[in-house]
Design an enzyme around this catalytic site. Sequence first.
Site, mmCIF file in Angstrom:
data_model
loop_
_atom_site.group_PDB
_atom_site.id
_atom_site.type_symbol
_atom_site.label_atom_id
_atom_site.label_comp_id
_atom_site.label_asym_id
_atom_site.label_seq_id
_atom_site.Cartn_x
_atom_site.Cartn_y
_atom_site.Cartn_z
ATOM 1 N N LYS A 164 -19.679 -16.662 2.212
ATOM 2 C CA LYS A 164 -21.032 -16.214 2.540
ATOM 3 C C LYS A 164 -21.809 -15.610 1.371
ATOM 4 C CE LYS A 164 -21.716 -14.686 6.901
ATOM 5 N NZ LYS A 164 -21.647 -13.588 7.864
ATOM 6 N N ARG A 221 0.826 -1.220 0.000
ATOM 7 C CA ARG A 221 0.000 0.000 0.000
ATOM 8 C C ARG A 221 0.854 1.263 0.000
ATOM 9 N NH1 ARG A 221 -4.671 -1.947 4.210
ATOM 10 N NH2 ARG A 221 -6.000 -2.913 2.639
ATOM 11 N N GLY A 253 -13.364 -3.975 0.254
ATOM 12 C CA GLY A 253 -14.732 -3.492 0.464
ATOM 13 C C GLY A 253 -15.125 -2.372 -0.490
ATOM 14 N N GLY A 303 -8.753 -9.010 -1.320
ATOM 15 C CA GLY A 303 -8.944 -10.021 -0.289
ATOM 16 C C GLY A 303 -8.481 -11.414 -0.650
HETATM 17 P P1 AMP Z 1 -15.335 -14.664 1.735
HETATM 18 O O1 AMP Z 1 -14.690 -13.846 2.814
HETATM 19 O O2 AMP Z 1 -16.815 -14.778 1.873
HETATM 20 O O3 AMP Z 1 -14.883 -14.250 0.336
HETATM 21 O O4 AMP Z 1 -14.814 -16.144 1.953
HETATM 22 C C1 AMP Z 1 -13.485 -16.555 1.774
HETATM 23 C C2 AMP Z 1 -13.294 -17.834 2.506
HETATM 24 O O5 AMP Z 1 -14.245 -18.788 2.049
HETATM 25 C C3 AMP Z 1 -11.947 -18.471 2.315
HETATM 26 O O6 AMP Z 1 -11.221 -18.365 3.496
HETATM 27 C C4 AMP Z 1 -12.266 -19.918 1.961
HETATM 28 O O7 AMP Z 1 -11.524 -20.843 2.716
HETATM 29 C C5 AMP Z 1 -13.730 -20.045 2.335
HETATM 30 N N1 AMP Z 1 -14.424 -21.083 1.546
HETATM 31 C C6 AMP Z 1 -14.428 -21.230 0.221
HETATM 32 N N2 AMP Z 1 -15.135 -22.302 -0.145
HETATM 33 C C7 AMP Z 1 -15.610 -22.858 0.996
HETATM 34 C C8 AMP Z 1 -16.408 -23.995 1.281
HETATM 35 N N3 AMP Z 1 -16.865 -24.786 0.305
HETATM 36 N N4 AMP Z 1 -16.711 -24.246 2.570
HETATM 37 C C9 AMP Z 1 -16.250 -23.452 3.557
HETATM 38 N N5 AMP Z 1 -15.484 -22.361 3.342
HETATM 39 C C10 AMP Z 1 -15.172 -22.056 2.083
#
Ligand code: AMP
Length: 404
Positions: free
Chosen positions: A206, A36, A385, A362
């Site tokens: 999520k 950054r 974000g 991210g």
């Molecule tokens: P997010 O912050 O919502 O973009 O989620 C990222 C995280 O989702 C990463 O740390 C991944 O390990 C997790 N992830 C991806 N696929 C899966 C899955 N099938 N089950 C549980 N966690 C997951």
Amino acid sequence: MNTVDNINFAGKKALVRVDFNVPLDKKTLQITDDARIRATIPTLKKILNDGGACILMSHLGRPLKKLKDDGTVDFEKHTLKNTLAKVSELLGVEVKFAPDCIGADATKMAAELKSGEVLLLENLRYYKEEEKGDEAFAEKLAKLGDVYVNDAFGTAHRAHASTAVIAKFFPNAKCFGYVMAREIANADKVIKHADRPFTAITGGAKVSDKLLILENLIDKVDNLIIGGGMAYTFLKAQGFEIGSSLCEDDRLDLCLELIKKAEAKGVKLLLPEDSIVADAFSNEANYKPCNNQLIEKGWMGLDIGPKAAAHFAEVIKASKTILWNGPMGVFEMTHFENGTKTAAVAVAEATKNGAFSLIGGGDSAAAVAQFGFEDQVSYISTGGGALLEYFEGKTLPGIAAIGL
Ligand code: AMP
């Protein structure tokens, strides 16, 4: 776009909102990733080369929220002094430090600053007024400089004092730095001027975090790939058995609506046909490929399966514009990294063949780095974000305050 290139900074003091919110080693407080700081150096050099001076303002962490165990502010961890040596080194100029971002010292040091000199102010977030967007606080900051430059894309989605409110005190002397300009231009290339076919790859844990962006993307893309943990809520919504895979039961209806909306718009919404399932959330768990029609009880999908990976890769490789946000599986564990890796290889190949690929901050950026493809994609956003909100179709206060 209204950038530093439009202004001659000779004899002027530029008040630059930078993003020096860098990760620090917990024990040594050394910077562990200086990307950054590095990113904003060209903006600062342009100002200095013109014969101007730079007054740098930033936040570092959340000092008023992450208090010490005894309830007091952890000044040692949050002082921007932790970044001072690195900024001086990268800039090749001995940077001065003001122990407070407003007040008598800051005012005096700013007033005495000469052409070619740089002053770094102490953490803006030592004042609650910063995040509140307090106008009086913004005005005190504004008095320190002649021109306001915003180069902090990571906080552009916040209407804070230093990121947005302050701009009103510089009606005819405000502009974007190069980091901001580059982020906006690259995001626009995808969201406003995409060559077709345009494919968005979404994933991660999520659905609830991503629903808005999915809705907005459906109006823009040709293909919407949904992988990662969030795919299982979509699969369950369609009546599949998903075992103990991640699921947000309160979002089933919204997922069905999205599927219908995609159909109505002629957008191909691609969900994985198979998974790598495991009997625990661990790299040591038993694991096997499995058709997504029926995941047994006690098993959870932790990655897209080989058929889905191959299918997704085919679609990605045929694309001319690619936006990637969110991993296809738990890529942090070697047994569940293949889906994300296959997608990264396909994005790199498409890019080599002339596609424009944007990786949205991210985890996706971390995955691309982990597999060594950083140099084989078109652009990796620093925005997290802020980028997501831009793709959700929102007006970012930091952009609106300057005006495009
Ligand atoms: P997010 O912050 O919502 O973009 O989620 C990222 C995280 O989702 C990463 O740390 C991944 O390990 C997790 N992830 C991806 N696929 C899966 C899955 N099938 N089950 C549980 N966690 C997951």
